[in-house]
Write a protein that holds these residues in place. Structure first.
Motif, PDB file in Angstrom:
ATOM      1  N   VAL A  32       9.135  -5.403  -4.873  1.00 51.95           N
ATOM      2  CA  VAL A  32      10.034  -5.291  -3.720  1.00 51.95           C
ATOM      3  C   VAL A  32       9.233  -5.128  -2.437  1.00 51.95           C
ATOM      4  O   VAL A  32       9.525  -5.731  -1.417  1.00 51.95           O
ATOM      5  CB  VAL A  32      11.006  -4.122  -3.918  1.00 51.95           C
ATOM      6  CG1 VAL A  32      11.900  -3.988  -2.714  1.00 51.95           C
ATOM      7  CG2 VAL A  32      11.828  -4.337  -5.170  1.00 51.95           C
ATOM      8  N   ASN A  33       8.207  -4.296  -2.501  1.00 52.28           N
ATOM      9  CA  ASN A  33       7.392  -4.078  -1.310  1.00 52.28           C
ATOM     10  C   ASN A  33       5.951  -4.497  -1.587  1.00 52.28           C
ATOM     11  O   ASN A  33       5.469  -4.395  -2.713  1.00 52.28           O
ATOM     12  CB  ASN A  33       7.418  -2.604  -0.926  1.00 52.28           C
ATOM     13  CG  ASN A  33       8.794  -2.166  -0.488  1.00 52.28           C
ATOM     14  OD1 ASN A  33       9.358  -2.717   0.454  1.00 52.28           O
ATOM     15  ND2 ASN A  33       9.354  -1.210  -1.198  1.00 52.28           N
TER      16      ASN A  33
ATOM     17  N   ASP B 244      14.892   1.094  -6.176  1.00 50.69           N
ATOM     18  CA  ASP B 244      13.735   0.320  -5.721  1.00 50.69           C
ATOM     19  C   ASP B 244      14.153  -0.634  -4.619  1.00 50.69           C
ATOM     20  O   ASP B 244      14.501  -1.769  -4.858  1.00 50.69           O
ATOM     21  CB  ASP B 244      13.161  -0.455  -6.903  1.00 50.69           C
ATOM     22  CG  ASP B 244      11.807  -1.015  -6.560  1.00 50.69           C
ATOM     23  OD1 ASP B 244      11.203  -0.518  -5.596  1.00 50.69           O
ATOM     24  OD2 ASP B 244      11.363  -1.937  -7.253  1.00 50.69           O
ATOM     25  N   LYS B 245      14.105  -0.114  -3.425  1.00 52.46           N
ATOM     26  CA  LYS B 245      14.561  -0.950  -2.306  1.00 52.46           C
ATOM     27  C   LYS B 245      13.438  -1.122  -1.313  1.00 52.46           C
ATOM     28  O   LYS B 245      12.417  -0.438  -1.376  1.00 52.46           O
ATOM     29  CB  LYS B 245      15.750  -0.287  -1.627  1.00 52.46           C
ATOM     30  CG  LYS B 245      16.967  -0.329  -2.523  1.00 52.46           C
ATOM     31  CD  LYS B 245      18.205   0.059  -1.754  1.00 52.46           C
ATOM     32  CE  LYS B 245      19.376   0.172  -2.691  1.00 52.46           C
ATOM     33  NZ  LYS B 245      19.849   1.539  -2.845  1.00 52.46           N
ATOM     34  N   GLU B 246      13.704  -2.019  -0.410  1.00 55.95           N
ATOM     35  CA  GLU B 246      12.739  -2.276   0.653  1.00 55.95           C
ATOM     36  C   GLU B 246      12.440  -0.971   1.392  1.00 55.95           C
ATOM     37  O   GLU B 246      13.336  -0.203   1.704  1.00 55.95           O
ATOM     38  CB  GLU B 246      13.341  -3.287   1.619  1.00 55.95           C
ATOM     39  CG  GLU B 246      12.342  -3.899   2.534  1.00 55.95           C
ATOM     40  CD  GLU B 246      12.035  -5.330   2.113  1.00 55.95           C
ATOM     41  OE1 GLU B 246      11.068  -5.858   2.630  1.00 55.95           O
ATOM     42  OE2 GLU B 246      12.760  -5.894   1.278  1.00 55.95           O
ATOM     43  N   LEU B 247      11.189  -0.775   1.635  1.00 55.22           N
ATOM     44  CA  LEU B 247      10.779   0.490   2.243  1.00 55.22           C
ATOM     45  C   LEU B 247      11.091   0.471   3.738  1.00 55.22           C
ATOM     46  O   LEU B 247      10.698  -0.434   4.448  1.00 55.22           O
ATOM     47  CB  LEU B 247       9.280   0.669   2.016  1.00 55.22           C
ATOM     48  CG  LEU B 247       8.733   2.034   2.380  1.00 55.22           C
ATOM     49  CD1 LEU B 247       9.274   3.057   1.413  1.00 55.22           C
ATOM     50  CD2 LEU B 247       7.229   1.996   2.322  1.00 55.22           C
TER      51      LEU B 247
ATOM     52  N   TRP C  28       1.653   0.776  -1.986  1.00 54.62           N
ATOM     53  CA  TRP C  28       1.627   1.139  -0.566  1.00 54.62           C
ATOM     54  C   TRP C  28       3.003   1.615  -0.111  1.00 54.62           C
ATOM     55  O   TRP C  28       3.144   2.197   0.943  1.00 54.62           O
ATOM     56  CB  TRP C  28       1.219  -0.071   0.273  1.00 54.62           C
ATOM     57  CG  TRP C  28      -0.199  -0.484   0.096  1.00 54.62           C
ATOM     58  CD1 TRP C  28      -1.114   0.084  -0.733  1.00 54.62           C
ATOM     59  CD2 TRP C  28      -0.873  -1.545   0.774  1.00 54.62           C
ATOM     60  NE1 TRP C  28      -2.317  -0.553  -0.632  1.00 54.62           N
ATOM     61  CE2 TRP C  28      -2.197  -1.572   0.293  1.00 54.62           C
ATOM     62  CE3 TRP C  28      -0.512  -2.464   1.733  1.00 54.62           C
ATOM     63  CZ2 TRP C  28      -3.133  -2.490   0.745  1.00 54.62           C
ATOM     64  CZ3 TRP C  28      -1.440  -3.382   2.199  1.00 54.62           C
ATOM     65  CH2 TRP C  28      -2.748  -3.386   1.701  1.00 54.62           C
ATOM     66  N   ASP C  29       4.018   1.291  -0.924  1.00 51.78           N
ATOM     67  CA  ASP C  29       5.373   1.707  -0.575  1.00 51.78           C
ATOM     68  C   ASP C  29       5.681   3.110  -1.090  1.00 51.78           C
ATOM     69  O   ASP C  29       6.830   3.467  -1.281  1.00 51.78           O
ATOM     70  CB  ASP C  29       6.385   0.711  -1.126  1.00 51.78           C
ATOM     71  CG  ASP C  29       6.305   0.600  -2.637  1.00 51.78           C
ATOM     72  OD1 ASP C  29       5.373   1.179  -3.219  1.00 51.78           O
ATOM     73  OD2 ASP C  29       7.168  -0.056  -3.231  1.00 51.78           O
TER      74      ASP C  29
ATOM     75  N   ARG D 289       5.364   4.395  -3.905  1.00 50.02           N
ATOM     76  CA  ARG D 289       5.943   4.515  -5.238  1.00 50.02           C
ATOM     77  C   ARG D 289       4.933   4.161  -6.311  1.00 50.02           C
ATOM     78  O   ARG D 289       4.078   3.302  -6.123  1.00 50.02           O
ATOM     79  CB  ARG D 289       7.137   3.574  -5.380  1.00 50.02           C
ATOM     80  CG  ARG D 289       8.296   4.064  -4.549  1.00 50.02           C
ATOM     81  CD  ARG D 289       9.367   3.032  -4.431  1.00 50.02           C
ATOM     82  NE  ARG D 289      10.191   3.379  -3.280  1.00 50.02           N
ATOM     83  CZ  ARG D 289      10.973   2.531  -2.636  1.00 50.02           C
ATOM     84  NH1 ARG D 289      11.049   1.280  -3.031  1.00 50.02           N
ATOM     85  NH2 ARG D 289      11.682   2.922  -1.614  1.00 50.02           N
TER      86      ARG D 289
END
Lengths: 342, 857
Positions: free
Chosen positions: A248-249, B505-508, A269-270, A272
């Protein structure tokens, strides 16, 4: 409905700096307690007692420059650490000592972590970035003699090495080096001849981290883009992409395969941590605890599988410790609701 | 003096006498037998000279005699065998042309009777036994020895008009063989047979004239039966001309000999029916070079004057021109003329979009046929016309026209620039653009396809692109499937590891959004932190709507900031976010913000985009204000009203029309049932007190040009937008006090601009008229604005008939219908006094509307 992801088992605070590298040592005998080494951006190495969950010792040997690789050798008595002051130090930690007994000066100023491989009792090979930008040097430890220098041909231009992984198919045979480069390619080197065996361009961006499973001869690499790539090595020593996973990121700082080759963890880097099944790269969990970029992930090598831990170090100065997917049997791990009442 | 002619004549007269007077079957059959000798073909035939004499002079008269004597009891005197042999055979075996004429003449002149039935059955047999080909062959034969022109003329008329005559005569009892859909294919096969005989006789060294066949073909075609006759003729000719050069020459001659007045119909028919350019070339030969009329039809009429043909026809036509070196000069000439039309700004304004599409297609096909040296020698000219055409096309307000211009310009430039980059535009691909682009390549391929035996059947335009795209499309879905399967082969899986919930889990989001409106203003004006800026943009609308009190304190400042806000970094949907925020501000504090916005619309130093944004914001705000909503519940406008999305030029007018359509539908419905519309939610219309603030400042200054902004000049895009916006405002001002005044000034506005050359502007004006008709109470409209109403009506009638733009015409018809409904309603109200000529006008209107509907259906 799937279970919500677990919380960290505990969190280690007190490094007061970004945590760049983590290394477990759990191999000791029963009275010993598991240890976690952490290297942070203020140049300190903390030795954490995982039983008391407190710092045992603080090692300061990199002149305040950030430490980005630590690894224990000779049990827990010796420690190798690599810092941004261009030094790789060998620490003597036996019997409460904490002195630097030896050090290697690296002429490289990059961020590439070293890779260590035990080739025989008391003998190690260490791959580290070399003097030239695109060069990798392999030393024999403890003698510090240079085994070989791996330099790609002039027209290959892969850029700087970004991450290294030494491995050998079975104990005693000729070791190989996998190196991820700045241009997004992964190169397989044969150490004995110093030759490139295979080159795979698997990312558009620099390879930030890679790990390799020598049993299944397949590896995984993460880069600053939003793709995680799994590649495999066939009998002809050719690397080829097996699977990619879109995240996702963007941005993976670190990847680690657990010693039992069951799961894979990535540091994002997000903020998580992601857990994947290693066989099919099935996404398993998103661990969302940190409030800043996660720099590193590491699995403990605890002899008892149920006590195996996952540690993640982050820019937010914290180290989170997780206990996840560490039940030996699948049935035990099953959430209670999904089991049929009998 | 030769005694024989007298003898034959005597015998014929005698026989006719016997036939008319005698009631003896034997005597009659004997008399018939005698005459039959003159026909020949029997064992005791008369000498050749007598036979010729009989067929030339007496045959028609004798046949007429036969027909005139026909009656039920008379025919019963003969046995059925005798009937067949003696009576029928005269018609079926004698000279076909005379027999045919006699039959048809008697059918035309007779009323319904036994005789008519008999004659018709004979005619049926005549057709069934293939006598038609004998007839035509006879004429062709005679023609070689110079026959009688008037006789041939009559015959031609009768042959071609046979279905009409019989249909008129028999009406419901017509036989299937005389139906045009059966008769003309039959005629076509007969023509082929005659041609076959002609080709045989040519091979035998005999001269033969083909011109009667051409006349038949021409006349049939001009009577609108191209479809029926050519459907049979073209495939047969295609096969026959494939290898045989005599057939080819005959076919060319057949078309060449068609008289000029019928040439157009024949050429059009061939162009449409031929399955490919090479076939067309084989069938027509160099007709366009030899025949001026055909040349005009091919190079002018089919390309520049008409535009109803499918793409395959264009490909046939231009491919035909390209296939022969003699015709290639015409191809270049045609291209130049097409480009001239394409490049003329008046054509852009006054041609329907469909015709522009047609011309564009033709240009693309022409280009695909041109060879390098030809382009080389015409490069400068092509470049000039491309530049000119591109300019006036990109000027257009209709996105479709613009896109067409882009595609054509792209393809011209890619052909004329051999080195260096060619033109490249940005536009979204849709079916139309893909079809156009495919035309650049498929033309040579088309020629090969037609060699296939079944190519004759699929002459629909989509057939070829489909066939091409399918095989290339298929492999793509297949390839990803392979590695999938491969991974499935791995037996061990991760199944024992149960995944956790991963929905989080989404866009940060990198930055925390500000919480106070004042912070937002600060971020938007000063901040260099792009993440913060982006986060602010995303929350701004909801923030404004939540904190109405705070917003009122800073509304002007916020409106100013938002109006001047530029997209510093790319954000998805930035324009929409900004617009929604502005709308929110406008709704919270309408009066000052609307005043500000409307004044800014006519002030200096704004880009067209900003001005159009102002219009959109006003329209959206008006919509939201006018919608009834329970107080306290402040839903964001975006979710509530998806109908007005005035983001892009094309959409707004489309949506607008839909609203008007719906509105008209609901209106019509209501009048028919006599019920009032029930609003789903009730609440005060907040727009009613504000309508004037929105409307009047906008309509005030449109005719005052500024240095940078001239609505009546170059900026007609904004003018079109303005007209649409005014229409929207008017529409939402329904039931408000100001509506009548607004309507009056809006009608004046429409009146001043009614002859605007830009169709987008006209569409806006027509929408405005619709809104006026819908929003103003009919009494006010008819009493206070009678003059404007009548003027508008006459203008609408004009537009509905003459406007080149199809959408404009449709809108005009809708308006006329609305007007008609209004008038009907007023008639139900007896207290309304209206002019005496209303009724007549209305009837005329109803008739027109019905006509238009019929033509649409």
């Amino acid at each position: 409905m799937a279970l919500p992801p677990p919380d960290p088992q505990f969190v280690l605070r007190g490094t007061s700096a970004e945590v760049h590298t983590l290394h477990f040592y759990c191999g000791g005998q029963e009275p010993d307690y598991p240890i976690l080494f952490s290297g942070s951006s203020n140049g300190l190495i903390h030795v954490w007692n995982l039983k008391t969950r407190r710092v045992d010792t603080i090692l300061d040997g990199h002149g305040g420059k950030s430490v980005y690789w630590v690894e224990a050798i000779y049990g827990r008595d010796r420690l190798l650490s690599q810092g941004r002051n261009q030094k790789i130090c060998l620490w003597d930690l036996a019997e409460g000592r904490n002195t630097v007994t030896d050090s290697v000066f690296t002429e490289n100023v990059g961020f590439c972590k070293c890779s260590l491989l035990k080739v025989a009792q008391g003998h190690w090979l260490m791959a580290m970035p070399g003097k030239d930008l695109d060069e990798v040097q392999v030393l024999e430890l403890p003698s510090k003699t240079s085994v070989c220098t791996l330099k790609p041909e002039a027209d290959a231009k892969p850029g700087m090495p970004m991450s290294l992984k030494l491995w050998q198919p079975d104990f005693g045979s000729c070791p190989f080096l996998l190196a991820g480069y700045e241009d997004g390619s992964v190169i397989l080197w044969n150490l004995s001849g110093g030759k490139i065996l295979s080159r795979l361009a698997c990312h558009q961006e620099p390879v930030m981290s890679l790990d390799f499973d020598s049993e299944k001869t397949k590896g995984v690499s993460g880069s600053s883009e939003e793709v995680l790539t799994v590649w495999s090595l066939d009998e002809q020593q050719n690397l080829k992409v097996q699977k990619t996973h879109k995240l996702v990121n963007a941005g993976i700082a670190d990847v680690a395969i657990r010693q039992d080759k069951k799961i894979l963890a990535t540091a994002g880097w997000d903020h998580r941590i992601r857990i994947f099944g290693w066989k099919k790269l099935k996404p398993l969990a998103i661990l969302d605890y940190h409030t800043a970029t996660v720099h590193c992930v590491s699995f403990s090598d605890h002899s008892r599988p149920s006590e195996r831990l996952l540690a993640a170090g982050s820019k937010d100065h914290r180290i989170s410790i997780w206990s996840i997917y560490n039940q030996t049997s699948g049935a035990l791990h099953c959430p209670l609701e999904t089991r049929k009442p009998d | 003096m030769d005694p024989e002619p007298f003898e034959v004549g005597h015998a014929v007269r005698e026989a006719i006498n016997i036939l008319s007077s005698s009631r003896n079957g034997v005597q009659i059959s004997e008399a018939l037998g005698t005459i039959k000798c003159y026909l020949g073909g029997t064992e005791n035939q008369a000498p050749l000279k007598e036979r010729e004499e009989f067929t030339r002079v007496h045959f028609s008269a004798f046949l007429r005699g036969l027909v005139s004597n026909l009656s039920p009891d008379w025919i019963e005197l003969l046995t059925s065998d005798q009937q067949k042999e003696l009576w029928d055979s005269f018609f079926l075996e004698g000279p076909a042309d005379q027999a045919f004429l006699v039959l048809l003449d008697s059918i035309i002149s007779m009323g319904p009777s036994f005789r008519l039935m008999k004659v018709i059955s004979i005619l049926e047999q005549f057709l069934q036994t293939g006598r038609m080909s004998a007839l035509m062959w006879e004429v062709c034969h005679q023609q070689a020895q110079a026959g009688l022109p008037t006789f041939q003329e009559t015959l031609l008329n009768k042959v071609v008009c046979l279905p009409d005559h019989l249909c008129n005569k028999l009406q419901g009892n017509n036989l299937p063989i005389f139906f045009p859909q059966n008769y003309f294919p039959l005629l076509a096969t007969e023509i082929i047979q005659v041609l076959q005989r002609i080709s045989d006789s040519l091979r035998g060294g005999l001269d033969c004239s083909i011109s009667f066949m051409s006349q038949v073909l021409g006349k049939v075609c001009v009577h609108g039966r191209q479809e029926e006759i050519l459907n049979v003729l073209v495939p047969r000719l295609m096969d026959l001309t494939k290898v045989d050069c005599i057939w080819q020459r005959m076919c060319w001659r057949l078309v060449e000999c068609v008289p000029d007045r019928w040439m157009e119909a024949v050429v059009c028919g061939f162009v449409q029916k031929a399955p490919g350019a090479d076939v067309l070339s084989r069938l027509l030969g160099n007709l366009v070079v030899k025949n001026k009329k055909a040349q005009f039809v091919v190079t002018q009429k089919l390309l520049l004057l008409q535009y109803s043909y499918v793409t395959a026809v264009l490909q046939n036509l231009l491919g035909y021109l390209a296939l022969d070196s003699l015709r290639r000069s015409l191809l270049i000439k045609v291209l130049k003329e097409l480009l001239e039309t394409w490049g003329s700004s008046s054509a852009v304004k006054h041609c329907p979009v469909e015709q522009q599409l047609y011309v564009s297609k033709a240009i693309l096909i022409c280009l695909s046929h041109l060879k390098e040296p030809e382009i080389e020698s015409n490069r400068q000219e092509l470049l000039t016309s491309m530049m000119g055409g591109m300019k006036c096309r990109l000027d257009s307000n209709l996105p479709r026209v613009r896109r067409l211009g882009m595609i054509v310009a792209e393809s011209i430039s890619s052909r004329i620039t051999t080195d260096g980059p060619s033109l490249k535009f940005q536009y979204e691909d849709d079916d139309e653009t893909r079809e156009l682009k495919s035309l650049q390549q498929t033309a040579p391929l088309q020629l090969h396809v037609t060699d296939l035996p079944n190519a004759g059947r699929n002459n629909s335009p989509s057939a070829t692109p489909k066939a091409v795209s399918k095989p290339s499309g298929n492999p793509h879905p297949a390839t990803p499937a392979v590695p999938e399967e491969g991974s499935d082969l791995e037996l061990d899986s991760d199944d024992d590891l149960v995944p956790y919930d991963m929905s989080e889990d989404k866009e940060l989001k990198k930055m925390k959004a500000p919480v106070y409106i004042r912070d937002c203003i600060e971020v938007l004006t000063g901040s260099e932190d792009m993440d913060k800026w982006e986060a602010t943009m995303k929350v701004l609308e909801s923030l404004i709507r939540r904190n109405s009190a705070t917003t009122r304190e800073v509304s002007m400042e916020l409106a100013k900031v938002l109006l001047h806000l530029e997209e510093k970094t790319y954000i998805e949907g930035f324009v929409e976010l900004r617009k929604r925020a502005l709308v929110a501000v406008t709704i919270i504090d309408p009066v000052p913000v609307v005043q500000y916005l409307t004044s800014q619309f006519y002030s200096l130093n704004y880009s067209l985009y900003q001005r159009m944004d102002i219009l959109d914001v006003l329209a959206l705000a008006a919509q939201e204000l006018s919608q009834p909503q329970a107080s306290g519940k402040n839903k964001p406008c975006s979710t509530q009203s998806p109908c007005i999305q005035t983001v892009s030029g094309s959409d707004s007018s489309q949506n607008w029309r839909r609203i008007v359509d719906e509105r008209i539908k609901s209106k019509t419905h209501r009048l028919a049932k006599g019920q009032s519309l029930v609003e789903p939610a009730c609440g005060p219309n907040k727009f009613s007190s504000l309508a004037g603030h929105f409307f009047f400042p906008l309509i005030q200054n449109f005719d005052r040009p500024l240095v940078t902004f001239d609505l009546l000049g170059d900026d007609h895009l904004v003018l079109g937008r303005l007209a649409h916006t005014l229409a929207i405002l008017m529409y939402f001002a329904i039931h408000t006090v100001a509506a009548a005044t607004m309507g009056k000034s809006l009608l004046e506005f429409v009146w001043t601009l009614r002859f605007h050359t830009d169709s987008y502007v006209r569409q806006g004006l027509l929408s405005a008229v619709s809104s006026v008709l819908l929003s103003i109470p009919s009494e006010r409209l008819l009493e206070d604005m009678t003059d404007e109403f009548l003027e508008t009506q006459s203008w609408l009638e004009d537009v509905a008939e003459k406007d080149p733009d199809g959408d404009c015409r449709r809108l005009a018809w809708q308006n006329l219908l609305l007007m008609e409904n209004l008038l009907k309603k007023t008639q139900k109200c007896p207290y309304l006094v209206v002019g005496g000529n209303w009724k007549q006008r209305e009837i005329a209107l109803v008739l027109r509307v019905a006509e238009s509907l019929a033509s649409v259906l």
